[in-house]
Design an enzyme around this catalytic site. Sequence first.
Site, PDB file in Angstrom:
ATOM      1  N   ASP A  55      68.494  55.260  33.291  1.00 30.43           N
ATOM      2  CA  ASP A  55      69.754  54.741  33.565  1.00 30.43           C
ATOM      3  C   ASP A  55      70.339  54.341  32.363  1.00 30.43           C
ATOM      4  OD1 ASP A  55      71.627  53.034  34.664  1.00 30.43           O
ATOM      5  OD2 ASP A  55      70.509  52.274  36.017  1.00 30.43           O
ATOM      6  N   ASP A  74      78.227  53.258  33.761  1.00 26.89           N
ATOM      7  CA  ASP A  74      76.821  53.101  34.124  1.00 26.89           C
ATOM      8  C   ASP A  74      76.397  54.116  35.066  1.00 26.89           C
ATOM      9  OD1 ASP A  74      74.446  51.837  35.016  1.00 26.89           O
ATOM     10  OD2 ASP A  74      75.586  50.099  36.076  1.00 26.89           O
ATOM     11  N   HIS A 132      77.443  47.295  42.680  1.00 23.35           N
ATOM     12  CA  HIS A 132      78.030  46.243  41.798  1.00 23.35           C
ATOM     13  C   HIS A 132      79.279  46.661  41.402  1.00 23.35           C
ATOM     14  CE1 HIS A 132      76.697  47.741  37.798  1.00 23.35           C
ATOM     15  NE2 HIS A 132      75.707  48.191  38.467  1.00 23.35           N
ATOM     16  N   HIS A 183      77.371  43.108  36.111  1.00 20.85           N
ATOM     17  CA  HIS A 183      77.407  42.750  37.484  1.00 20.85           C
ATOM     18  C   HIS A 183      78.606  41.761  37.719  1.00 20.85           C
ATOM     19  CE1 HIS A 183      73.790  44.984  38.722  1.00 20.85           C
ATOM     20  NE2 HIS A 183      73.550  45.104  37.175  1.00 20.85           N
ATOM     21  N   GLU A 233      74.810  52.690  43.450  1.00 27.79           N
ATOM     22  CA  GLU A 233      73.367  53.231  43.092  1.00 27.79           C
ATOM     23  C   GLU A 233      72.504  53.014  43.916  1.00 27.79           C
ATOM     24  OE1 GLU A 233      71.743  50.719  39.780  1.00 27.79           O
ATOM     25  OE2 GLU A 233      73.389  49.642  39.678  1.00 27.79           O
ATOM     26  N   GLU A 287      73.068  57.101  40.247  1.00 30.03           N
ATOM     27  CA  GLU A 287      74.061  56.139  40.217  1.00 30.03           C
ATOM     28  C   GLU A 287      75.295  56.993  39.474  1.00 30.03           C
ATOM     29  OE1 GLU A 287      73.386  52.992  37.356  1.00 30.03           O
ATOM     30  OE2 GLU A 287      74.738  51.677  38.414  1.00 30.03           O
TER      31      GLU A 287
HETATM   32 MN    MN Z   1      72.684  51.686  36.137  1.00 29.82          MN
HETATM   33 MN    MN Z   2      74.311  49.822  38.028  1.00 29.31          MN
END
Ligand code: MN
Ligand code: MN
Length: 286
Positions: free
Chosen positions: A82, A93, A154, A162, A187, A271
């Site tokens: 990630d 992200d 998020h 977030h 995600e 994600e």
């Molecule tokens: Mn992530």
């Molecule tokens: Mn994330």
Amino acid sequence: MEEYEKYKEAGKIARDALHIGMKNIKEGRGYKEIAEKIEAYILDRASLAFPVNISVNSTAAHYTPSMHDENVFKKGDVVKLDVGAHVDGYIGDTAKTVEVGTKNYSRLIEAAEKALEEAIKIIRDGVRIEEIGKKIEDKIKEYGYNPIRNLHGHSLERYKLHAGISIPNYCSKSKKRLKEGQTVAIEPFVTDGVGMVIDGGIGNIYRIEKDSPVLKQIKNRFNGFPFAERWLYDIYGESTPLKLSFFLKRRMVAPYFKLVEMKGGMVAQAEHTLYITEDGCEVLTA
Ligand code: MN
Ligand code: MN
């Protein structure tokens, strides 16, 4: 550069960094070596939005190698990578899962990817958060697995990873809607366990908990984003362990604990970061 252009740039850099990481995960290679490779790629082009998360098997998230990490990838490991990059605070992200040298969990990994695809298909201006969760949950159940219920997608805002809107990976009965112009990370986490994560000990990722002049260097360097124990060595050198335990004892800094599946289930994650438009969404990390 416009806000949108910065998101696009961050998304592209995060995507490419993730790709480099995925290519380099092989049996016998060190977690730390891979994390540093990815982070160096990002730092050459943008900034880090959080430490590279390398979460293996029943660990779902929030592990980054420590300065003296000796972990190496083993045959059969299911690895979630990630990655987060930011350009002037605008974040990309993105995450993927890879299995090292075996194919025992291909369906688990596929379930996460397909659930993400299903969500992307319906995301547009006005989509309800519960609809997204339902799509994700239905697809995961179709594969015979469970979504992890306490790990959510998020919203993203400038310098906020977030940013307030939480997007569950199950039908949450949230009537809230997403709007054109918002940026969100979706995600899905999939498991053959029960679908809950619990704290699993030190993950080597931290955040500032209480503002203090003593933390000025950390704050300036990492822009308030989560940071790795490893990264503190650039500031404090060999006194990093002492400094860190001082900050932790005074609750100026707080840890993110490693998150592990409650019953030891295997976990896969996929994600993407999306920019929501009037009639759909643009996948910024594709
Ligand atoms: Mn992530
Ligand atoms: Mn994330």
